[in-house]
Design an enzyme around this catalytic site. Structure first.
Site, mmCIF file in Angstrom:
data_model
loop_
_atom_site.group_PDB
_atom_site.id
_atom_site.type_symbol
_atom_site.label_atom_id
_atom_site.label_comp_id
_atom_site.label_asym_id
_atom_site.label_seq_id
_atom_site.Cartn_x
_atom_site.Cartn_y
_atom_site.Cartn_z
ATOM 1 N N ILE A 258 15.727 23.545 44.357
ATOM 2 C CA ILE A 258 15.837 24.969 44.661
ATOM 3 C C ILE A 258 17.268 25.255 45.112
ATOM 4 O O ILE A 258 17.750 24.715 46.104
ATOM 5 C CB ILE A 258 14.818 25.372 45.753
ATOM 6 N N GLN B 227 12.017 35.690 45.087
ATOM 7 C CA GLN B 227 11.562 35.781 43.693
ATOM 8 C C GLN B 227 10.076 35.505 43.587
ATOM 9 O O GLN B 227 9.358 36.176 42.854
ATOM 10 C CB GLN B 227 12.305 34.753 42.847
ATOM 11 N N LYS C 153 15.533 23.857 37.615
ATOM 12 C CA LYS C 153 14.618 24.330 36.571
ATOM 13 C C LYS C 153 14.568 25.851 36.427
ATOM 14 O O LYS C 153 14.249 26.350 35.356
ATOM 15 C CB LYS C 153 13.204 23.840 36.872
ATOM 16 N N GLU D 21 9.483 33.653 36.928
ATOM 17 C CA GLU D 21 8.245 33.862 36.178
ATOM 18 C C GLU D 21 7.114 32.928 36.625
ATOM 19 O O GLU D 21 5.946 33.320 36.614
ATOM 20 C CB GLU D 21 8.528 33.731 34.683
HETATM 21 MO MO1 MOS Z 1 11.710 37.994 31.255
HETATM 22 S S1 MOS Z 1 9.919 38.815 30.660
HETATM 23 O O1 MOS Z 1 12.190 36.927 30.009
HETATM 24 O O2 MOS Z 1 12.801 39.231 31.551
#
Ligand code: MOS
Length: 734
Positions: free
Chosen positions: A624, A633, A696, A700
């Site tokens: 991180i 996030q 990484k 999302e």
């Molecule tokens: Mo994201 S849905 O690749 O901005």
């Protein structure tokens, strides 16, 4: 030695944002700026028979009205409209191109005026006569016409036989409705007429170079004549990956008037852009008596437009998470008379894993197994789609640490068995998985003799913290304090970067900075060694570090030459380097991030009101970079997951093919009152295969699994399994 990587570093752009100093696309101004307002189609399909702009043109202050009949020249081939994120199959939408209507809310005229209010008023006076055609906007009406998308996921074994032989099986259909991104910032473009055929375009986008190439191709411009700038983005969630129609219209307006033009879409008009496709997901799981999976079928039917085939991987995720000798995946697309669907918040995974993890919960109930125990029995150490191991996968630790922090061991397995006064309490969990992608990104570093470095790259910071993590990496790799670093982003003239999306930018941009910093160190060492009686004579690059503005020997910190001395001796005042990151591009490993999400809901038994009172999200995403921005996030993503589970749904009136709730009063998103206690855990996940810094990427992964964990918690609270999102209170009563 300073070490910013891995710390909770506050956003370097935070002050600019909270003071209003940070400017967004619709805030740039120029002398003589004109304003645009869009007229949209009110029918979903047909032709414009007649368009009458005379009344609008008579309004004082109106400068022009552009339509498909009257506008500057645009390219006429499909290829010219393909941006770097366009679907491979199909022909992209071209605003104001011809008389065809492809979806309700399609832009069909642009009114240009001295003032925004005048433009908007005059837009209401444009008269249109349509030739209407039959249309369909309902996925369920079109599901039988859906066609199979070619996807690389190969079937394994004989799923039919295995399913028939299963000791316990579960089959069900799940539904995710159309959802719209609804970022705070409206889509906006301000196009500056620079004279001499040159344009500067301030655009709300996730990728300035993508927009630049697209506009150059649509308007036949040279790259040097069209610059796209987007220093700050007020959220996008994927809606800014493709160039949106307002940037085309703003350029058309500028070319027509030979004046600078600003065009800001209304909230309602933003429902005429892309969206998360409504998707029907069918899962069929078969387990052996010992609770291990033996058959997985995952089929999805998702929405796309009549003119492009947009699809993402909904169905292949089970192969990353759960061992099963037999598996089959099918993805279908149904064409509707709507705009093309698009990427939104972990596209494919947010939807597909919602269905998979709901089905896994149902299977656990059927097997009378704890849901974590079922997942551990099926745990896969290999990506079965590709039959390769992971660069790292600490999902077991996510389950363990998440469960411990949540207090999962106190859960009573029976539905409706836990209460808090008049409220039913439900505890649910789910797994999350996302990709750890990396893309080619270049960075330029200009280091000056005073020990200041400017780092630049065309990448956007869509609010995720890119400015900050790049500053941290630059500070550490150049051995300078954070205050000595300036980051420049979001300008098409800067070193190349793809769109910011897919959670790939942190890993990609960090390595661009680290790679370029190494070149700077090389040159500095050469200069330092050339200093008369250099204490670093004979030193090798691996044997020195940059720290506190000096090149220092690792073996003897007394041996050092300052940046200032090295440059002075070399008679230079700056070092400038630009390099592209590199990363292993082999297919010998799977690269993924994982999570375990635990949710507590409280459900009012009489009213059916659902509250998400606690969430624990345990994330395994490599190293991180910044625990503070990373934490933010994941919190944001979890809130997106709450929206998906309980609130968000774009509702159509299929009789008219129009969206009924095209505003954020009626398109519900979580508000502060819906967000209670969210705890984020970052599980330690060393990874020296994926890239040198072991990064990484995040964002999302925080949403994937959340909707399933909430749905599973609602089932545990109420004994009611709602399989179509959002889970609204009426569905608990039916
Ligand atoms: Mo994201 S849905 O690749 O901005």
């Amino acid at each position: 030695m300073v070490n910013y990587i891995g710390t909770a570093t506050p956003r370097v752009d935070g002050r600019a944002k909270v003071t209003g100093e940070a400017k967004y696309a619709g805030e740039f101004s120029a002398p003589g700026l004109a304003y645009g307002s869009v007229v949209e189609s009110t029918i979903p399909k047909g032709r414009i028979a007649r368009i009458d702009t005379s009344e609008a043109l008579r309004v004082e202050g109106v400068l022009d009205v552009l339509t498909h009949e009257k506008r500057p020249r645009m390219a006429h081939t499909d290829d010219a409209y393909k941006d770097e994120t366009a679907p491979e199959e199909g022909s992209p939408f071209r605003p104001l191109y011809d008389d065809r209507i492809r979806f309700s809310g399609q832009p069909i005229a642009l009114v240009l005026a001295e003032e925004w209010e005048i433009a908007r008023y005059a837009a209401s006076l444009v008269r249109i006569e349509y030739e209407k055609q039959a249309f369909v906007t309902n996925l369920y009406k079109q599901r039988d016409e859906a066609f199979v998308v070619k996807k690389p996921h190969k079937p394994r074994g004989n799923v039919k036989k295995a399913y028939a032989a299963a000791h316990v099986s579960h089959e069900a259909e799940y539904f995710i409705p159309t959802e719209h991104h609804n970022p705070m910032e409206l889509f906006a473009s301000t196009v500056m007429w620079e004279g001499g055929g040159k344009l500067t375009v301030y655009d709300k986008t996730q990728g300035v170079q993508n927009v630049q190439r697209y506009l150059c191709s649509v308007f036949n411009k040279k790259a040097d004549d069209l610059r796209v700038i987007s220093p700050f983005v007020g959220g996008a969630f994927g809606s800014g990956l493709r160039p949106q129609y307002q940037v085309v219209l703003a350029v058309l307006g500028t070319l027509a008037l030979k004046r600078s033009v600003r065009l800001v879409l209304t909230r309602q008009q933003m429902y005429g852009l892309g969206y998360r496709p409504a998707t029907i997901e069918r899962l069929a799981l078969g387990a052996k008596a010992d609770g291990t999976l033996d058959a997985i079928t995952h089929e999805a039917i998702a929405v796309t437009s009549q003119f492009e085939d947009f699809s993402r991987n909904d169905t292949g995720w089970a192969a990353l998470l759960y061992k099963s000798a037999n598996a089959k995946y099918v993805h279908r697309l149904a064409r509707l008379d709507v705009p093309t669907s698009s990427d939104m918040r972990a596209p494919g995974a947010a939807t597909g894993v919602y269905a998979l993890e709901s089905a896994m919960d149902e299977l656990a109930v059927a097997l009378k197994l704890d849901p974590i125990e079922l997942r551990l029995r099926c745990y896969s150490d290999r990506d079965q789609n590709e039959d390769v191991p992971y660069t790292s996968k600490q999902l077991r630790e996510c389950y363990r640490q998440g469960a411990e922090a949540f207090g999962w061991d106190k859960r009573k397995p029976e539905p409706r068995s836990m209460r808090d006064g008049s409220e039913l309490v439900g505890w649910g969990m789910a797994t999350g998985v996302w990709e750890a992608l990396q893309m080619p990104v270049a960075a330029r570093i200009v280091l000056t003799a005073n020990g200041h470095a400017e780092v630049s790259c065309a990448a956007s910071d869509i609010g995720t913290g890119t400015y900050t993590i790049m500053a941290q990496v630059a500070a550490d790799t150049l051995g300078l304090p954070l205050e000595n670093i300036t980051i420049k982003l979001g300008d098409s003239t800067l070193p190349q970067a793809p769109v910011e999306g897919g959670s790939w930018m942190a890993a990609s941009a960090s390595h661009a900075v680290a790679t370029t910093a190494k070149e700077v160190r090389k040159e500095l060492l050469a200069l330092a060694k050339a200093v008369k009686d250099s204490p670093l004579a004979g030193a090798k690059l691996e044997g020195v570090v940059l720290t506190e503005g000096k090149v220092v020997s690792k073996h003897d910190t007394g041996r050092a030459v300052s940046i200032a001395d090295a440059m002075r001796h070399g008679a230079i005042d700056r070092i400038e380097k630009e390099k592209t990151n590199s990363f292993p591009d082999d297919s010998s490993h799977a690269r993924n991030t994982h999570s375990a999400v635990f949710v507590e809901v409280k459900v009012d038994e009489q009213l059916g009101v659902i509250r998400v009172t606690r969430v624990v999200s345990a994330i395994a995403a490599g190293r991180i970079l910044n625990t503070q921005t990373a934490h933010s996030q994941i919190i944001g993503s979890v809130v997106g997951g709450i929206g998906m589970a309980l609130h968000e749904e774009t509702q159509f009136d299929h009789r008219f093919g129009r969206i009924m709730n095209a505003n954020i009063a009626e398109y519900h998103v979580p508000v502060n009152a819906d967000v209670r206690d969210i705890k984020v855990i970052f599980v330690d996940e060393p990874d020296d295969i994926i890239n040198p810094l072991g990064i990484k990427g995040l964002g999302e992964i925080g949403i994937v699994g959340v909707a399933a964990a909430i749905a599973n918690a609602v089932y545990h609270a109420t004994g009611k399994r709602v399989r179509d999102l959002p889970i609204t209170l009426d569905k608990l009563q039916r």
